[in-house]
Design an enzyme around this catalytic site. Structure first.
Site, PDB file in Angstrom:
ATOM      1  N   GLY A 119       0.817  -1.220   0.000  1.00 51.51           N
ATOM      2  CA  GLY A 119       0.000   0.000   0.000  1.00 51.51           C
ATOM      3  C   GLY A 119       0.841   1.255   0.000  1.00 51.51           C
ATOM      4  O   GLY A 119       0.361   2.334   0.347  1.00 51.51           O
ATOM      5  N   SER A 121       2.370   2.287  -2.782  1.00 53.33           N
ATOM      6  CA  SER A 121       2.336   2.748  -4.170  1.00 53.33           C
ATOM      7  C   SER A 121       3.629   2.510  -4.928  1.00 53.33           C
ATOM      8  O   SER A 121       4.135   3.404  -5.613  1.00 53.33           O
ATOM      9  CB  SER A 121       1.969   4.230  -4.237  1.00 53.33           C
ATOM     10  OG  SER A 121       0.694   4.395  -3.757  1.00 53.33           O
ATOM     11  N   SER A 122       4.145   1.301  -4.821  1.00 53.76           N
ATOM     12  CA  SER A 122       5.339   0.993  -5.609  1.00 53.76           C
ATOM     13  C   SER A 122       5.012   1.062  -7.102  1.00 53.76           C
ATOM     14  O   SER A 122       5.854   1.479  -7.900  1.00 53.76           O
ATOM     15  CB  SER A 122       5.889  -0.382  -5.244  1.00 53.76           C
ATOM     16  OG  SER A 122       4.906  -1.367  -5.430  1.00 53.76           O
ATOM     17  N   ASP A 167      -1.477   8.917  -5.780  1.00 54.27           N
ATOM     18  CA  ASP A 167      -0.191   8.229  -5.625  1.00 54.27           C
ATOM     19  C   ASP A 167       0.885   8.839  -6.526  1.00 54.27           C
ATOM     20  O   ASP A 167       2.007   9.108  -6.102  1.00 54.27           O
ATOM     21  CB  ASP A 167      -0.345   6.741  -5.949  1.00 54.27           C
ATOM     22  CG  ASP A 167      -1.421   6.081  -5.104  1.00 54.27           C
ATOM     23  OD1 ASP A 167      -1.824   6.669  -4.084  1.00 54.27           O
ATOM     24  OD2 ASP A 167      -1.864   4.980  -5.469  1.00 54.27           O
TER      25      ASP A 167
HETATM   26  C1  GLA Z   1      -4.915   3.411  -3.941  1.00 56.09           C
HETATM   27  C2  GLA Z   1      -5.145   4.239  -5.194  1.00 56.09           C
HETATM   28  C3  GLA Z   1      -5.226   5.728  -4.870  1.00 56.09           C
HETATM   29  C4  GLA Z   1      -6.221   5.982  -3.747  1.00 56.09           C
HETATM   30  C5  GLA Z   1      -5.977   5.036  -2.578  1.00 56.09           C
HETATM   31  C6  GLA Z   1      -7.045   5.142  -1.526  1.00 56.09           C
HETATM   32  O1  GLA Z   1      -3.649   3.704  -3.413  1.00 56.09           O
HETATM   33  O2  GLA Z   1      -4.114   4.017  -6.141  1.00 56.09           O
HETATM   34  O3  GLA Z   1      -5.553   6.460  -6.017  1.00 56.09           O
HETATM   35  O4  GLA Z   1      -7.534   5.900  -4.213  1.00 56.09           O
HETATM   36  O5  GLA Z   1      -5.916   3.680  -2.997  1.00 56.09           O
HETATM   37  O6  GLA Z   1      -7.033   6.404  -0.955  1.00 56.09           O
END
Ligand code: GLA
Length: 381
Positions: A119, A121-122, A167
């Protein structure tokens, strides 16, 4: 890391590569709000994807991933989505081609220390790094904002997740010691200082990623769209969830569908919580900020329904601990990390105790990741 990736590049390809790094992100508050046109409060962190890139003399793309120990080679005019790491890279190339940018073949090595599936965002960091690197290598003259939008579109077309903009925005626009208050509708943003005097942001990685994560994500998005459209039909002035009130939802969405109501109700409350959280940050009131984090978790778990047993377990385990000001699940959900604000001196002992308890309960390892904020995507010189 620079020397390492340059040397690996030379083992696989020729030439002197450009090296770019792009960070992962955390989000203080404002979860599942970006694709609902509200505000988010992310920051780039000191965990990165690195790419080393140089031009080839033909129209082929050569890739090597250090983490997956895997090579891919494909012609530029033959790119399509795949089910490995290359899809994030090829998705960006596809976006550039679709927008008429002229690029030729290139070689690229990918490395990094952002845990995958946590979670953080790699994938957005990888897409951002690739977009930035291709922009530099081929002198395309693309603005940072357009790089964000290209990376976002690549995620949706090639990885199949119809994600919001948060992200990539955090990865590309991050500034050390700051969080970004981003309006995901207008894309206007401001930096806010993050002062944590005596406390730190600590992630506990559940090490689970439930398989329904991306399909459930797309469903949440559709449910919110349905709820917002209901409100828009009655109140034509309403454009995004920022304009929606709890009362409108109770009157018009609740009788229509309880689940859709719950999703929309969460979004409206989360937008309020974020606005208040920004005031707390400005005043340096970490206690109040922490309470909002717990409230967000409650909403994500009960109303938005994107938590899971492991995440809830970790939140319940710290909730009454006076050394933890606040905690919540972070990111898309169904696994990944919790974000915690913990008193510096207590981090190690809490991490030890929690790891033991978590392992006993779930038979899974708990990873503790202390994060600092960082600058956004940049050339490594
Ligand atoms: C993921 C998605 C983001 C966002 C989050 C939740 O990371 O890539 O765009 O929606 O979930 O906040």
């Amino acid at each position: 890391m620079k020397a390492k990736i340059a040397s690996i590049f030379n083992q696989h390809f020729e030439g002197n590569p450009l090296i770019v790094r792009s960070p992962g992100r955390i989000n203080i508050i404002g979860e599942h709000v970006d694709y609902n046109g509200g505000y988010v409060l992310p920051a780039a962190i000191d965990k990165y994807i690195y790419v080393a890139i140089s031009k080839r003399n033909d129209d082929r793309i050569g890739l090597y991933s250090v983490n997956f120990e895997s090579s891919v080679e494909i012609a530029l005019n033959d790119i399509k989505p795949s089910n490995d790491y290359s899809t994030y890279i090829l998705g960006v190339v596809d976006q550039l081609l679709q927008r008429g940018f002229s690029i030729s073949g290139f070689n690229m090595v990918i490395d990094g220390d952002i845990p995958v599936g946590a979670g953080l965002s790699s994938s957005a960091a990888l897409e951002s790094a690739v977009a930035f690197a291709l922009n530099e290598l081929f002198q395309l003259g693309i603005s940072r904002l357009d790089l964000v939008l290209i990376a976002q579109k690549a995620e949706s077309t090639f990885a199949g997740v119809h994600c919001g903009v948060m992200d990539m925005f955090a990865s590309i626009y991050g500034v050390k010691d700051s969080v970004i208050k981003l309006d995901c509708d207008s894309l206007l943003f401001e930096y806010m200082p993050l002062k944590l005097d005596g406390y730190s942001l600590v992630l506990f990685n559940t090490n689970v990623k439930h398989s329904l994560a991306s399909s459930a994500y797309n469903v949440r998005r559709e449910q919110c769209e349905t709820g917002l459209n209901l409100i828009k039909q009655i109140f034509p002035d309403v454009k995004t969830f920022k304009d929606v009130t709890e009362n409108q939802l109770t009157t018009y969405v609740l009788p229509y569908d309880k689940e859709i109501f719950n999703r929309c109700f969460y979004v409206v409350k989360e937008i309020q919580r974020l606005n208040e959280a920004c005031q707390f940050l400005q005043k340096g009131d970490l206690q109040a900020l922490g309470k909002h984090l717990y409230a967000t978790h409650e909403g994500l778990s009960k109303e938005y329904d994107v938590s899971c047993f492991e995440l809830d377990y970790l939140i319940n385990a710290v909730k009454s601990n006076p050394n933890v000001l606040g905690a919540r699940m972070m990111g898309g959900g169904f696994g990944g990390c919790t974000l915690n604000i913990i008193k510096n001196e207590e981090i190690d002992s809490l991490s030890n105790d929690l790891s033991l308890a978590y392992e006993k309960e779930t038979r899974l390892i708990l990873d503790t990741i202390k994060v600092n904020t960082s600058n956004g995507t940049e050339l490594v010189t």
